[in-house]
Design a protein around this motif. Structure first.
Motif, PDB file in Angstrom:
ATOM      1  N   SER A 244      39.702  41.398  47.502  1.00  0.00           N
ATOM      2  CA  SER A 244      39.135  41.007  46.214  1.00  0.00           C
ATOM      3  C   SER A 244      38.302  42.160  45.650  1.00  0.00           C
ATOM      4  O   SER A 244      37.928  43.074  46.388  1.00  0.00           O
ATOM      5  N   PRO A 245      38.012  42.147  44.351  1.00  0.00           N
ATOM      6  CA  PRO A 245      37.250  43.250  43.737  1.00  0.00           C
ATOM      7  C   PRO A 245      35.853  43.396  44.323  1.00  0.00           C
ATOM      8  O   PRO A 245      35.317  42.456  44.923  1.00  0.00           O
ATOM      9  N   VAL A 246      35.267  44.554  44.117  1.00  0.00           N
ATOM     10  CA  VAL A 246      33.970  44.848  44.722  1.00  0.00           C
ATOM     11  C   VAL A 246      32.822  44.772  43.725  1.00  0.00           C
ATOM     12  O   VAL A 246      31.662  44.685  44.129  1.00  0.00           O
ATOM     13  N   THR A 247      33.105  44.846  42.411  1.00  0.00           N
ATOM     14  CA  THR A 247      32.046  44.842  41.415  1.00  0.00           C
ATOM     15  C   THR A 247      31.808  43.427  40.892  1.00  0.00           C
ATOM     16  O   THR A 247      32.741  42.624  40.818  1.00  0.00           O
ATOM     17  N   GLY A 250      33.988  42.655  37.940  1.00  0.00           N
ATOM     18  CA  GLY A 250      35.362  42.575  38.417  1.00  0.00           C
ATOM     19  C   GLY A 250      35.624  41.250  39.111  1.00  0.00           C
ATOM     20  O   GLY A 250      36.697  40.648  38.949  1.00  0.00           O
ATOM     21  N   LYS A 251      34.648  40.774  39.873  1.00  0.00           N
ATOM     22  CA  LYS A 251      34.797  39.492  40.553  1.00  0.00           C
ATOM     23  C   LYS A 251      34.873  38.335  39.561  1.00  0.00           C
ATOM     24  O   LYS A 251      35.645  37.391  39.753  1.00  0.00           O
ATOM     25  N   TYR A 254      38.321  38.494  38.042  1.00  0.00           N
ATOM     26  CA  TYR A 254      39.266  38.098  39.090  1.00  0.00           C
ATOM     27  C   TYR A 254      39.259  36.576  39.267  1.00  0.00           C
ATOM     28  O   TYR A 254      40.310  35.937  39.346  1.00  0.00           O
ATOM     29  N   SER A 286      43.782  43.476  42.556  1.00  0.00           N
ATOM     30  CA  SER A 286      42.362  43.612  42.877  1.00  0.00           C
ATOM     31  C   SER A 286      41.850  45.037  42.694  1.00  0.00           C
ATOM     32  O   SER A 286      40.769  45.257  42.122  1.00  0.00           O
ATOM     33  N   HIS A 287      42.608  46.001  43.156  1.00  0.00           N
ATOM     34  CA  HIS A 287      42.171  47.403  43.052  1.00  0.00           C
ATOM     35  C   HIS A 287      42.078  47.827  41.590  1.00  0.00           C
ATOM     36  O   HIS A 287      41.110  48.499  41.193  1.00  0.00           O
ATOM     37  N   SER A 290      38.922  46.354  40.109  1.00  0.00           N
ATOM     38  CA  SER A 290      37.720  47.064  40.550  1.00  0.00           C
ATOM     39  C   SER A 290      37.528  48.359  39.768  1.00  0.00           C
ATOM     40  O   SER A 290      36.407  48.704  39.369  1.00  0.00           O
ATOM     41  N   ILE A 291      38.628  49.087  39.547  1.00  0.00           N
ATOM     42  CA  ILE A 291      38.542  50.351  38.797  1.00  0.00           C
ATOM     43  C   ILE A 291      38.174  50.077  37.344  1.00  0.00           C
ATOM     44  O   ILE A 291      37.318  50.761  36.754  1.00  0.00           O
ATOM     45  N   ARG A 294      34.445  49.079  37.056  1.00  0.00           N
ATOM     46  CA  ARG A 294      33.473  49.859  37.812  1.00  0.00           C
ATOM     47  C   ARG A 294      32.271  50.191  36.929  1.00  0.00           C
ATOM     48  O   ARG A 294      32.411  50.383  35.719  1.00  0.00           O
TER      49      ARG A 294
END
Length: 361
Positions: A244-247, A250-251, A254, A286-287, A290-291, A294
């Motif tokens: 899953s996304p990290v930001t 982003g979450k 998502y 997901s990637h 995240s990008i 960001r």
């Protein structure tokens, strides 16, 4: 030569994170065993054994790692897999699914933390493809006669008013997949993970908000879905950290898109796999999410006007992929998608991942 940082967190390492997930899942495991006794107990034992053996053997032979069995991720994947199944799924199918979850959901991606897709859901889809006659059979959901502990036995003093029956259905309702028997324990497990900072609120909130909003619309009337199943997938699978996304933003995106895709698939007639398909589909993006979301460098303010077009384009791309999945499901072509995934993964491992083995977590 080892590189910095040299200080390792004492309470936030992989093993502690996995332990917290196991603790959050433990009430659901106990409820499942209470409901169906030996049937579900043997499923958990079989899945855990198959997952641990697969983890050890293939980590040694493919990743050249000898202690990954101790990180707890295989245990978590095995528990989650069983929680998505009927208590009547045969043990050899459960073993196959657990092994596939570890091998094709994690090991061939390069190890823990490198997987694009949630391993437990990967294992479930492999079961659906390679044992389709079992997984799509309506007989595996005819489980009433196998219940060992009924609601009346668990709550002997309960009267049969509408309110009491509703409350008991939230605490203990022996229907559906093993992990769907107690909405209360699913939610409590989610709160525990939130308190322990193992998941954030962004994905569950956004997913459930969008899905609930769509249900209120006229197009959302008369849809058939499992509220407990959606909660289980939302809390324990959509929030899987590697896939899953990290930001934070982003979450949120998502989660919103996952809720939308769940609705589209249910509306399109997908009956049992709508949660798996939705999460796996968003895992694939997901990637990119995240990008796209960001944070700006050095604290510069984010120019949201510039993000409108790429966010719109990504939304169209994800929606198009959802309708493609819907079409594949309608025409019975999902197995071919799984075969392509398998071919891609093996090819990618041989020509790319295997060169980066020393970097596997």
């Amino acid at each position: 030569m080892k590189t910095a940082p040299f200080i390792k967190p004492k309470f936030n390492g992989t093993q502690m994170v996995m332990l917290d997930v196991v603790l959050a899942l433990l009430p659901l495991v106990i409820i499942g065993c209470l409901a169906y006794g030996r049937l579900v107990m043997m499923q958990f034992i079989t899945a855990i054994t198959a997952a641990l053996i697969t983890e050890f053997l293939f980590s040694v032979f493919l990743l050249k790692k000898y202690n990954t069995i101790l990180d707890g991720s295989a245990l978590v994947s095995a528990l989650l897999l069983v929680l998505t199944l009927s208590p009547l799924v045969p043990l050899h199918v459960v073993a196959f699914g657990a092994a596939a979850a570890i091998l094709f959901g994690k090991i061939l991606w390069g190890g823990l933390g490198k997987n694009t897709f949630n391993p437990a859901l990967v294992g479930r889809e492999f079961m659906s493809v390679f044992f389709s006659s079992v997984m799509i059979s309506s007989d595996i959901w005819k489980t009433k006669e196998f219940v060992k502990t009924t609601t009346d036995q668990l709550f002997p003093a309960m009267n049969h008013s509408v309110l009491s029956e509703y409350l008991s259905s939230i605490v203990y309702k022996t229907s559906g997949a093993v992990g769907e028997y107690s909405i209360l324990f699913i939610v409590l497990g989610g709160f525990y993970l939130l308190i322990r900072s193992r998941i954030s609120w962004h994905i569950p909130f956004a997913l459930l908000a969008v899905f609930t909003l769509l249900l209120w619309l006229p197009v959302g009337a008369h849809l058939h879905y499992s509220a407990a199943g959606i909660l289980l997938g939302t809390i324990f699978m959509a929030t899987d950290m590697p896939s899953s996304p990290v930001t934070p933003n982003g979450k949120l995106y998502y989660g919103m898109m996952t809720g939308l895709i769940i609705f589209i698939l249910i509306k399109g007639g997908v009956q049992f796999e709508y949660m798996s398909y939705s999460i796996l589909l968003l895992n694939a993006f997901s990637h990119q999410i995240s990008i796209l979301f960001r944070p700006s460098a050095w604290g510069d303010p984010t120019d949201w006007k510039q993000k409108i077009e790429p966010v719109f384009n990504l939304t169209i791309k994800i929606s198009g992929a959802a309708f493609a999945v819907l079409s594949l499901s309608y025409y019975g072509l999902i197995p071919y998608a799984v075969f392509l995934y398998l071919l891609y993964l093996i090819t990618k491992f041989n020509f790319s991942f295997s060169k980066k083995i020393n970097n596997a977590i």
